[in-house]
Design an enzyme around this catalytic site. Structure first.
Site, PDB file in Angstrom:
ATOM      1  N   SER A   1       0.869  -1.337   0.094  1.00  0.00           N
ATOM      2  CA  SER A   1      -0.021  -0.667  -0.102  1.00  0.00           C
ATOM      3  C   SER A   1       1.039   1.319   0.142  1.00  0.00           C
ATOM      4  CB  SER A   1      -0.871  -0.030   1.262  1.00  0.00           C
ATOM      5  OG  SER A   1      -1.703  -0.384   0.753  1.00  0.00           O
TER       6      SER A   1
ATOM      7  N   LYS B   1      -8.610  -6.992  10.784  1.00  0.00           N
ATOM      8  CA  LYS B   1      -9.805  -6.058   9.813  1.00  0.00           C
ATOM      9  C   LYS B   1     -11.027  -6.309  10.562  1.00  0.00           C
ATOM     10  CE  LYS B   1      -7.797  -6.605   5.176  1.00  0.00           C
ATOM     11  NZ  LYS B   1      -8.743  -7.261   3.803  1.00  0.00           N
TER      12      LYS B   1
ATOM     13  N   ASP C   1     -13.024  -4.021  -0.302  1.00  0.00           N
ATOM     14  CA  ASP C   1     -13.056  -5.350  -1.076  1.00  0.00           C
ATOM     15  C   ASP C   1     -13.404  -5.217  -2.076  1.00  0.00           C
ATOM     16  OD1 ASP C   1     -10.146  -5.534   0.258  1.00  0.00           O
ATOM     17  OD2 ASP C   1     -11.295  -6.872   2.103  1.00  0.00           O
TER      18      ASP C   1
ATOM     19  N   ALA D   1     -11.301 -13.201   2.059  1.00  0.00           N
ATOM     20  CA  ALA D   1     -11.144 -12.397   0.296  1.00  0.00           C
ATOM     21  C   ALA D   1     -12.982 -13.448  -0.700  1.00  0.00           C
ATOM     22  CB  ALA D   1     -10.758 -12.852  -0.526  1.00  0.00           C
TER      23      ALA D   1
ATOM     24  N   ARG E   1     -11.367 -26.198   0.151  1.00  0.00           N
ATOM     25  CA  ARG E   1     -11.247 -27.747   1.124  1.00  0.00           C
ATOM     26  C   ARG E   1     -11.751 -27.931   2.158  1.00  0.00           C
ATOM     27  NH1 ARG E   1      -5.093 -27.075   3.371  1.00  0.00           N
ATOM     28  NH2 ARG E   1      -6.470 -25.243   4.612  1.00  0.00           N
TER      29      ARG E   1
ATOM     30  N   GLY F   1      -5.485 -10.774 -10.483  1.00  0.00           N
ATOM     31  CA  GLY F   1      -5.484 -10.273  -9.373  1.00  0.00           C
ATOM     32  C   GLY F   1      -4.957  -8.298  -8.736  1.00  0.00           C
TER      33      GLY F   1
HETATM   34  P1  ATR Z   1      -8.319 -14.417   3.241  1.00  0.00           P
HETATM   35  O1  ATR Z   1      -8.750 -13.982   4.116  1.00  0.00           O
HETATM   36  O2  ATR Z   1      -7.115 -13.576   2.598  1.00  0.00           O
HETATM   37  O3  ATR Z   1      -9.834 -15.247   2.007  1.00  0.00           O
HETATM   38  P2  ATR Z   1      -8.416 -17.345   5.221  1.00  0.00           P
HETATM   39  O4  ATR Z   1      -9.218 -17.028   5.561  1.00  0.00           O
HETATM   40  O5  ATR Z   1      -6.705 -17.867   5.191  1.00  0.00           O
HETATM   41  O6  ATR Z   1      -7.412 -15.816   3.752  1.00  0.00           O
HETATM   42  O7  ATR Z   1      -8.407 -18.075   3.233  1.00  0.00           O
HETATM   43  C1  ATR Z   1      -7.870 -18.761   2.641  1.00  0.00           C
HETATM   44  C2  ATR Z   1      -8.613 -19.703   1.863  1.00  0.00           C
HETATM   45  O8  ATR Z   1      -7.370 -20.321   0.737  1.00  0.00           O
HETATM   46  C3  ATR Z   1      -9.394 -20.237   2.804  1.00  0.00           C
HETATM   47  O9  ATR Z   1     -10.495 -20.663   1.459  1.00  0.00           O
HETATM   48  C4  ATR Z   1      -8.615 -21.592   2.839  1.00  0.00           C
HETATM   49  O10 ATR Z   1      -9.009 -23.564   2.765  1.00  0.00           O
HETATM   50  P3  ATR Z   1      -9.727 -23.858   4.360  1.00  0.00           P
HETATM   51  O11 ATR Z   1     -10.868 -22.949   4.462  1.00  0.00           O
HETATM   52  O12 ATR Z   1      -9.959 -24.875   3.341  1.00  0.00           O
HETATM   53  O13 ATR Z   1      -8.339 -23.412   4.784  1.00  0.00           O
HETATM   54  C5  ATR Z   1      -7.604 -21.644   1.274  1.00  0.00           C
HETATM   55  N1  ATR Z   1      -6.323 -22.847   1.481  1.00  0.00           N
HETATM   56  C6  ATR Z   1      -4.798 -22.321   1.836  1.00  0.00           C
HETATM   57  N2  ATR Z   1      -4.353 -23.136   1.226  1.00  0.00           N
HETATM   58  C7  ATR Z   1      -5.404 -24.583   1.134  1.00  0.00           C
HETATM   59  C8  ATR Z   1      -4.566 -25.453   0.627  1.00  0.00           C
HETATM   60  N3  ATR Z   1      -3.348 -25.712   0.261  1.00  0.00           N
HETATM   61  N4  ATR Z   1      -5.367 -26.381  -0.542  1.00  0.00           N
HETATM   62  C9  ATR Z   1      -6.570 -25.627  -0.450  1.00  0.00           C
HETATM   63  N5  ATR Z   1      -7.146 -24.282   0.185  1.00  0.00           N
HETATM   64  C10 ATR Z   1      -6.420 -23.965   0.422  1.00  0.00           C
END
Ligand code: ATR
Length: 291
Positions: free
Chosen positions: A21, A72, A108, A142, A163, A257
């Protein structure tokens, strides 16, 4: 005349070193010849209430700023006034002080939509009687902002594939009322089931961290995705993710992105510094130098 800049804003986070930023807002300050500055402040979670109080009391030297991880949700909780998007998303990323009150908003959703609007005009337009379907991968903060944006733009079906299925289900529950009001169907799935859901999809969004430098690749076959679909990724390091390469290779339009990061910053800059800044190709190039 003290020689210090007139208007000061900042980004707060913990840690804060990764934030892009300052580079972004400083570019706009230079571009528009504004006598101001935008700094990075490392604020630990237990220091947040005092910091925000000092902003409200005009004692921090900042008129406002942005908040990133982990602040946040706490920023929203500590605000005197929050806009509708921040309240619906349960998190805020932008703050400013006004007449002794702390105002917050969440930009966002705006950033996500504005990036697509700029890159693929009409991406969300279909004749009124035709359904519009999106598949969103991920269920974090996000994904939450993105799903809200897609509901507001009239998508009729949104598949949320994650996941951890329970997180996708929770997100669907969070937006159940808003979706019903807009005649939008929300469907939670596991990430493993996402491929089959790509049929008749108009928009595919990766809102997971998969594909980011240092993370695993997003493994998904796009065979069932219509070639007319738009594919976008919230990951911007690298700019051209594996998903975007695969989509481009088969003829889908793709949107990277970085634009979401740039566009989400626009409303805050305008609020603090009084000029609505432009997201230009030159700004993209400037930001890419340091990615
Ligand atoms: P943000 O607020 O930036 O979206 P977050 O809350 O950490 O960050 O979310 C990250 C996303 O990436 C989640 O949907 C996460 O899946 P889970 O809810 O199952 O944790 C996904 N993610 C991160 N690493 C992953 C991996 N190795 N395989 C599949 N999904 C993954």
């Amino acid at each position: 005349m003290t020689g210090s800049p007139d208007i000061r804003a900042c980004v707060i986070g913990f840690p804060i070193t990764h934030s892009r930023s300052p580079q972004l807002h400083t570019y706009w300050l230079d571009q528009y010849g504004i006598d101001g500055c935008y700094a990075a402040e490392s604020i630990a979670p237990d220091g947040l209430p005092d910091f925000l109080l000092s902003v409200k009391q005009d004692a921090a030297g900042y008129c406002g700023g942005n908040a990133t991880i982990p602040h946040k949700e706490a920023l929203l909780a500590l605000a005197d006034k929050a806009d509708a998007t921040a309240r619906i998303l349960g998190a805020a990323n932008t703050f400013w002080s006004e007449h002794g009150a702390l105002h917050v908003s969440n930009t966002d959703t705006y950033g996500f939509l504005a990036n697509l609007d700029a890159a693929v005009p009409q991406w969300d337009r279909r004749p009124a009687d035709i359904s519009r379907k999106a598949v969103v991968l991920g269920a974090g903060g996000a994904a939450r902002a993105i799903v809200f944006g897609l509901i507001s733009r009239g998508f009729t079906e949104i598949v949320l594939a994650n996941r951890t299925l329970s997180r996708a289900e929770k997100l669907v529950g969070h937006f159940a009322a808003a979706a019903e009001q807009q005649n939008c169907r929300l469907l939670p799935l596991t990430l493993a089931d996402a491929e089959a859901a790509l049929v008749h999809t108009d928009l595919l969004v990766n809102a997971t961290s998969l594909g980011m430098v240092g993370q695993d690749e997003l493994e998904i076959s796009l065979t069932r995705l219509p070639v007319s679909a738009v594919v976008t990724d919230i990951v911007y390091t690298p700019l051209q993710t594996g998903l975007l390469s695969a989509a481009q290779g088969r003829g889908n339009r793709t949107v990277d992105g970085l634009g979401m990061l740039l566009h989400q910053a626009v409303p805050g800059f305008e609020r603090w510094f009084g000029i609505r800044p432009q997201v230009t190709e030159a700004l993209h190039r400037h930001m890419l130098q340091d990615l």
